[in-house]
Design a protein around this motif. Structure first.
Motif, mmCIF file in Angstrom:
data_model
loop_
_atom_site.group_PDB
_atom_site.id
_atom_site.type_symbol
_atom_site.label_atom_id
_atom_site.label_comp_id
_atom_site.label_asym_id
_atom_site.label_seq_id
_atom_site.Cartn_x
_atom_site.Cartn_y
_atom_site.Cartn_z
ATOM 1 N N THR A 45 1.199 -1.053 0.068
ATOM 2 C CA THR A 45 0.248 0.153 -0.204
ATOM 3 C C THR A 45 1.351 0.922 0.037
ATOM 4 O O THR A 45 2.024 1.711 0.088
ATOM 5 C CB THR A 45 -1.555 0.104 1.316
ATOM 6 O OG1 THR A 45 0.463 0.395 1.863
ATOM 7 C CG2 THR A 45 -1.506 -1.107 1.492
ATOM 8 N N LEU A 46 0.536 2.104 0.005
ATOM 9 C CA LEU A 46 0.683 3.710 0.098
ATOM 10 C C LEU A 46 1.097 4.279 1.281
ATOM 11 O O LEU A 46 2.629 4.963 1.595
ATOM 12 C CB LEU A 46 0.395 5.107 -0.318
ATOM 13 C CG LEU A 46 0.419 5.918 -1.144
ATOM 14 C CD1 LEU A 46 2.018 6.062 -1.495
ATOM 15 C CD2 LEU A 46 -0.227 7.222 -1.227
ATOM 16 N N GLY A 47 0.900 3.841 2.050
ATOM 17 C CA GLY A 47 0.825 4.142 3.772
ATOM 18 C C GLY A 47 2.115 3.095 3.685
ATOM 19 O O GLY A 47 2.852 3.617 4.604
ATOM 20 N N SER A 48 2.310 1.819 2.961
ATOM 21 C CA SER A 48 3.406 1.274 3.281
ATOM 22 C C SER A 48 4.353 1.965 2.903
ATOM 23 O O SER A 48 5.888 1.330 3.788
ATOM 24 C CB SER A 48 3.328 -0.839 3.047
ATOM 25 O OG SER A 48 2.141 -1.338 3.921
ATOM 26 N N ALA A 49 4.831 1.762 1.672
ATOM 27 C CA ALA A 49 5.927 3.057 1.076
ATOM 28 C C ALA A 49 6.656 4.071 1.875
ATOM 29 O O ALA A 49 7.471 4.391 2.329
ATOM 30 C CB ALA A 49 5.376 3.735 -0.629
ATOM 31 N N LEU A 50 5.147 5.094 2.448
ATOM 32 C CA LEU A 50 5.678 6.000 3.050
ATOM 33 C C LEU A 50 6.357 5.843 4.637
ATOM 34 O O LEU A 50 6.689 5.841 5.144
ATOM 35 C CB LEU A 50 4.486 6.780 3.538
ATOM 36 C CG LEU A 50 3.943 7.619 2.048
ATOM 37 C CD1 LEU A 50 2.451 8.534 2.365
ATOM 38 C CD2 LEU A 50 5.029 8.484 1.316
ATOM 39 N N SER A 51 5.790 4.484 5.271
ATOM 40 C CA SER A 51 6.048 4.249 6.067
ATOM 41 C C SER A 51 7.561 3.006 6.226
ATOM 42 O O SER A 51 8.559 3.825 6.850
ATOM 43 C CB SER A 51 4.912 3.102 7.129
ATOM 44 O OG SER A 51 5.541 2.353 8.173
ATOM 45 N N ILE A 52 7.929 2.878 5.792
ATOM 46 C CA ILE A 52 8.902 2.376 5.436
ATOM 47 C C ILE A 52 10.060 3.391 5.368
ATOM 48 O O ILE A 52 11.155 3.760 5.389
ATOM 49 C CB ILE A 52 8.808 1.130 4.265
ATOM 50 C CG1 ILE A 52 10.789 -0.056 4.606
ATOM 51 C CG2 ILE A 52 9.708 1.516 2.768
ATOM 52 C CD1 ILE A 52 10.523 -0.814 6.239
ATOM 53 N N ILE A 53 9.767 4.334 4.488
ATOM 54 C CA ILE A 53 10.564 5.448 4.424
ATOM 55 C C ILE A 53 10.861 5.990 5.499
ATOM 56 O O ILE A 53 12.504 6.718 6.195
ATOM 57 C CB ILE A 53 10.734 6.044 2.803
ATOM 58 C CG1 ILE A 53 9.521 5.520 0.891
ATOM 59 C CG2 ILE A 53 10.698 7.826 3.154
ATOM 60 C CD1 ILE A 53 9.389 6.782 0.279
ATOM 61 N N SER A 54 9.755 6.034 5.754
ATOM 62 C CA SER A 54 10.386 7.608 7.308
ATOM 63 C C SER A 54 11.374 6.492 8.249
ATOM 64 O O SER A 54 11.698 6.304 8.598
ATOM 65 C CB SER A 54 8.916 7.374 7.560
ATOM 66 O OG SER A 54 9.920 7.851 9.275
#
Length: 147
Positions: A45-54
């Protein structure tokens, strides 16, 4: 959906991420794949992408020239652009006014170019002709101003 991490020149990002116990633990479900220009990870998900980047921000600051997201509709974008979609401030449109054109040569990002609707086609074409690979990433207007 994918997270794309473009490594800084002279860096083997994949080896660095695998050598660190901390990053191995964080990335254990994402199975980072080595590419010519950095690392690619599948996310759901997009949320997963942003979370892993963080979560790997420390590594990104030191070893990554640019983290990007490849959306399910094949649009590449910066995390800031992905964030406005995630927060539902904007929807993904066919046309977006602000993009960064990346030029990759010799397995590294050689240069970047701001692209707007006013950008002359010949400048974009000339930029691309000297590269092995080019791609555009949607970004926010503020990100273009920082280039």
């Amino acid at each position: 959906m994918k997270v794309l991490l473009i490594q800084k020149e002279g860096t083997d990002l994949h080896s660095i991420l695998l050598a660190s116990e901390t990053s191995r633990e964080v990335l254990r479900f994402y199975h980072p794949k080595k590419t010519d220009w950095g690392v690619c990870m599948e996310v759901s998900t997009l949320g997963s992408a942003l979370s892993i980047i963080s979560e790997i921000k420390w590594y990104i600051q030191r070893y990554v020239s640019q983290p990007l997201c490849l959306l399910s509709n094949r649009i590449i974008c910066t995390p800031a652009y992905a964030g406005i979609i995630y927060e539902r401030e904007e929807s993904v449109h066919d046309i977006w006014d602000w993009e960064i054109l990346y030029g990759i040569k010799y397995h590294t990002v050689l240069d970047r170019m701001a692209v707007t609707p006013e950008s002359p086609i010949n400048e974009v074409t000339e930029f691309a002709s000297g590269m092995d690979t080019t791609f555009r990433a949607r970004c926010l207007e503020e990100e273009l101003k920082k280039m």
